[in-house]
Design a protein around this motif. Structure first.
Motif, PDB file in Angstrom:
ATOM      1  N   UNK A   1       0.841  -1.205   0.000  1.00  0.00           N
ATOM      2  CA  UNK A   1       0.000   0.000   0.000  1.00  0.00           C
ATOM      3  C   UNK A   1       0.874   1.252   0.000  1.00  0.00           C
ATOM      4  N   UNK A   2       1.951   1.225   0.794  1.00  0.00           N
ATOM      5  CA  UNK A   2       2.869   2.368   0.851  1.00  0.00           C
ATOM      6  C   UNK A   2       3.545   2.600  -0.497  1.00  0.00           C
ATOM      7  N   UNK A   3       3.891   1.508  -1.188  1.00  0.00           N
ATOM      8  CA  UNK A   3       4.513   1.629  -2.510  1.00  0.00           C
ATOM      9  C   UNK A   3       3.535   2.224  -3.515  1.00  0.00           C
ATOM     10  N   UNK A   4       2.280   1.793  -3.451  1.00  0.00           N
ATOM     11  CA  UNK A   4       1.253   2.347  -4.340  1.00  0.00           C
ATOM     12  C   UNK A   4       1.034   3.832  -4.054  1.00  0.00           C
ATOM     13  N   UNK A   5       1.107   4.211  -2.772  1.00  0.00           N
ATOM     14  CA  UNK A   5       0.974   5.628  -2.410  1.00  0.00           C
ATOM     15  C   UNK A   5       2.144   6.432  -2.958  1.00  0.00           C
ATOM     16  N   UNK A   6       3.342   5.865  -2.886  1.00  0.00           N
ATOM     17  CA  UNK A   6       4.523   6.524  -3.449  1.00  0.00           C
ATOM     18  C   UNK A   6       4.347   6.757  -4.942  1.00  0.00           C
ATOM     19  N   UNK A   7       3.861   5.733  -5.650  1.00  0.00           N
ATOM     20  CA  UNK A   7       3.615   5.860  -7.097  1.00  0.00           C
ATOM     21  C   UNK A   7       2.546   6.891  -7.382  1.00  0.00           C
ATOM     22  N   UNK A   8       1.473   6.891  -6.584  1.00  0.00           N
ATOM     23  CA  UNK A   8       0.378   7.843  -6.802  1.00  0.00           C
ATOM     24  C   UNK A   8       0.865   9.278  -6.653  1.00  0.00           C
ATOM     25  N   UNK A   9       1.589   9.536  -5.576  1.00  0.00           N
ATOM     26  CA  UNK A   9       2.118  10.887  -5.342  1.00  0.00           C
ATOM     27  C   UNK A   9       3.089  11.285  -6.454  1.00  0.00           C
ATOM     28  N   UNK A  10       3.917  10.343  -6.878  1.00  0.00           N
ATOM     29  CA  UNK A  10       4.894  10.624  -7.933  1.00  0.00           C
ATOM     30  C   UNK A  10       4.205  10.984  -9.244  1.00  0.00           C
ATOM     31  N   UNK A  11       3.194  10.211  -9.620  1.00  0.00           N
ATOM     32  CA  UNK A  11       2.480  10.448 -10.880  1.00  0.00           C
ATOM     33  C   UNK A  11       1.728  11.778 -10.838  1.00  0.00           C
ATOM     34  N   UNK A  12       1.017  12.013  -9.732  1.00  0.00           N
ATOM     35  CA  UNK A  12       0.273  13.272  -9.604  1.00  0.00           C
ATOM     36  C   UNK A  12       1.216  14.467  -9.592  1.00  0.00           C
ATOM     37  N   UNK A  13       2.317  14.345  -8.857  1.00  0.00           N
ATOM     38  CA  UNK A  13       3.291  15.443  -8.760  1.00  0.00           C
ATOM     39  C   UNK A  13       3.949  15.708 -10.107  1.00  0.00           C
ATOM     40  N   UNK A  14       4.282  14.636 -10.824  1.00  0.00           N
ATOM     41  CA  UNK A  14       4.933  14.792 -12.124  1.00  0.00           C
ATOM     42  C   UNK A  14       3.990  15.458 -13.106  1.00  0.00           C
ATOM     43  N   UNK A  15       2.714  15.056 -13.086  1.00  0.00           N
ATOM     44  CA  UNK A  15       1.733  15.667 -13.987  1.00  0.00           C
ATOM     45  C   UNK A  15       1.537  17.146 -13.704  1.00  0.00           C
TER      46      UNK A  15
ATOM     47  N   UNK B   1      10.409  10.679  -8.001  1.00  0.00           N
ATOM     48  CA  UNK B   1      10.090   9.416  -7.332  1.00  0.00           C
ATOM     49  C   UNK B   1      10.830   9.297  -6.003  1.00  0.00           C
ATOM     50  N   UNK B   2      12.096   9.659  -6.010  1.00  0.00           N
ATOM     51  CA  UNK B   2      12.893   9.556  -4.775  1.00  0.00           C
ATOM     52  C   UNK B   2      12.588  10.693  -3.798  1.00  0.00           C
ATOM     53  N   UNK B   3      12.156  11.840  -4.322  1.00  0.00           N
ATOM     54  CA  UNK B   3      11.803  12.962  -3.441  1.00  0.00           C
ATOM     55  C   UNK B   3      10.569  12.674  -2.592  1.00  0.00           C
ATOM     56  N   UNK B   4       9.761  11.697  -3.012  1.00  0.00           N
ATOM     57  CA  UNK B   4       8.583  11.353  -2.208  1.00  0.00           C
ATOM     58  C   UNK B   4       8.975  10.837  -0.831  1.00  0.00           C
TER      59      UNK B   4
ATOM     60  N   UNK C   1       2.944  13.262   7.265  1.00  0.00           N
ATOM     61  CA  UNK C   1       2.108  12.227   7.862  1.00  0.00           C
ATOM     62  C   UNK C   1       1.564  11.236   6.854  1.00  0.00           C
ATOM     63  N   UNK C   2       1.864  11.443   5.582  1.00  0.00           N
ATOM     64  CA  UNK C   2       1.396  10.529   4.548  1.00  0.00           C
ATOM     65  C   UNK C   2       2.224   9.243   4.592  1.00  0.00           C
ATOM     66  N   UNK C   3       1.548   8.114   4.596  1.00  0.00           N
ATOM     67  CA  UNK C   3       2.247   6.836   4.719  1.00  0.00           C
ATOM     68  C   UNK C   3       2.693   6.352   3.341  1.00  0.00           C
ATOM     69  N   UNK C   4       3.937   6.683   2.997  1.00  0.00           N
ATOM     70  CA  UNK C   4       4.556   6.137   1.776  1.00  0.00           C
ATOM     71  C   UNK C   4       5.679   5.204   2.209  1.00  0.00           C
ATOM     72  N   UNK C   5       6.581   4.868   1.327  1.00  0.00           N
ATOM     73  CA  UNK C   5       7.579   3.841   1.646  1.00  0.00           C
ATOM     74  C   UNK C   5       8.415   4.193   2.882  1.00  0.00           C
ATOM     75  N   UNK C   6       8.937   5.419   2.941  1.00  0.00           N
ATOM     76  CA  UNK C   6       9.814   5.779   4.063  1.00  0.00           C
ATOM     77  C   UNK C   6       9.037   5.890   5.377  1.00  0.00           C
TER      78      UNK C   6
ATOM     79  N   UNK D   1      12.685   2.527  -9.682  1.00  0.00           N
ATOM     80  CA  UNK D   1      13.540   3.329 -10.568  1.00  0.00           C
ATOM     81  C   UNK D   1      14.016   2.519 -11.772  1.00  0.00           C
ATOM     82  N   UNK D   2      14.282   1.233 -11.565  1.00  0.00           N
ATOM     83  CA  UNK D   2      14.723   0.378 -12.671  1.00  0.00           C
ATOM     84  C   UNK D   2      13.623   0.212 -13.711  1.00  0.00           C
ATOM     85  N   UNK D   3      12.416  -0.085 -13.244  1.00  0.00           N
ATOM     86  CA  UNK D   3      11.277  -0.227 -14.166  1.00  0.00           C
ATOM     87  C   UNK D   3      11.003   1.088 -14.880  1.00  0.00           C
ATOM     88  N   UNK D   4      11.060   2.179 -14.139  1.00  0.00           N
ATOM     89  CA  UNK D   4      10.830   3.500 -14.743  1.00  0.00           C
ATOM     90  C   UNK D   4      11.866   3.797 -15.816  1.00  0.00           C
ATOM     91  N   UNK D   5      13.120   3.456 -15.525  1.00  0.00           N
ATOM     92  CA  UNK D   5      14.187   3.683 -16.494  1.00  0.00           C
ATOM     93  C   UNK D   5      13.940   2.938 -17.792  1.00  0.00           C
TER      94      UNK D   5
END
Length: 219
Positions: A4-18, A156-159, A166-171, A199-203
């Protein structure tokens, strides 16, 4: 929980990038038009954001955003404490940061287009919208993809910094799990593996996009 934390990281990354790309396009437009005021505002924005620590930017937006909303609420007679949604704050904060880097990538890509192509398009009678979507945009995307891929990796890493909201992402999940199980090394390694996978898949995805947009072109 880590899934769930990984999915949250991806969600924040995608929304932030957009959102960041949208802000970057506006910033590039403000820099390239012949207007000193917009150019100054855009340059000031990119200089300030890139000149201060990213964590500080997140803190400023987190606490500053709440303060602004509460000030507006007080004008309308609402005096209770208001706390903005953590996902919203995290998305805006990371987007503001990534936009400064994306804007430089997009500006460089735009400047790499030969002016002769734009003049030829005007000579053919194409209107501004046709020139933008048929001449400028495809070439900007092709030139900008490598740089945008790097910005995505940074985003992705800045998340990892938004755990302070207080947002529960990977870290954040790593800290919670470490405190519960008293085994920080195990969960830190787990977090490192998860980020490395992302990062590998994204690359590979961006490399595929670069190859697709480079078809018919020689280096």
């Amino acid at each position: 929980e880590f899934l769930i934390a990984t999915l949250m990281t991806l969600l924040v990354s995608i929304l932030s990038m957009g959102l960041g790309l949208f802000l970057a396009i506006i910033t590039v437009w403000a820099k390239i038009i012949q207007n000193r005021i917009t150019r100054f505002i855009a340059s000031f924005y990119t200089t300030v954001i890139r000149g201060v620590p990213e964590l500080l930017v997140i803190y400023l937006i987190f606490f500053g955003g709440n303060a602004v909303v509460m000030s507006i609420a007080k004008v309308f007679g609402y005096n209770k404490y208001i706390e903005l949604n953590a996902l919203t704050i995290a998305t805006i904060a990371i987007a503001v940061i990534s936009a400064t880097y994306s804007s430089e990538v997009l500006r460089a890509a735009y400047l790499s287009i030969s002016k002769g192509q734009l003049e030829a398009a005007k000579a053919l009678g194409l209107n501004k919208f046709s020139i933008f979507f048929k001449v400028i945009s495809p070439q900007v995307i092709r030139h900008a993809l490598p740089g945008i891929g790097n910005v995505w990796q940074i985003t992705l890493k800045d998340t990892s910094l938004i755990s302070v909201t207080g947002l529960v992402e990977i870290m954040r999940q790593t800290r919670i799990s470490s405190n519960v199980e008293h085994s920080p090394l195990t969960f830190l390694v787990t977090a490192a593996i998860l980020y490395l996978c992302l990062t590998t898949i994204s690359g590979r995805v961006f490399k595929s996009l670069e190859n697709n947009y480079s078809k018919g072109f020689t280096v």
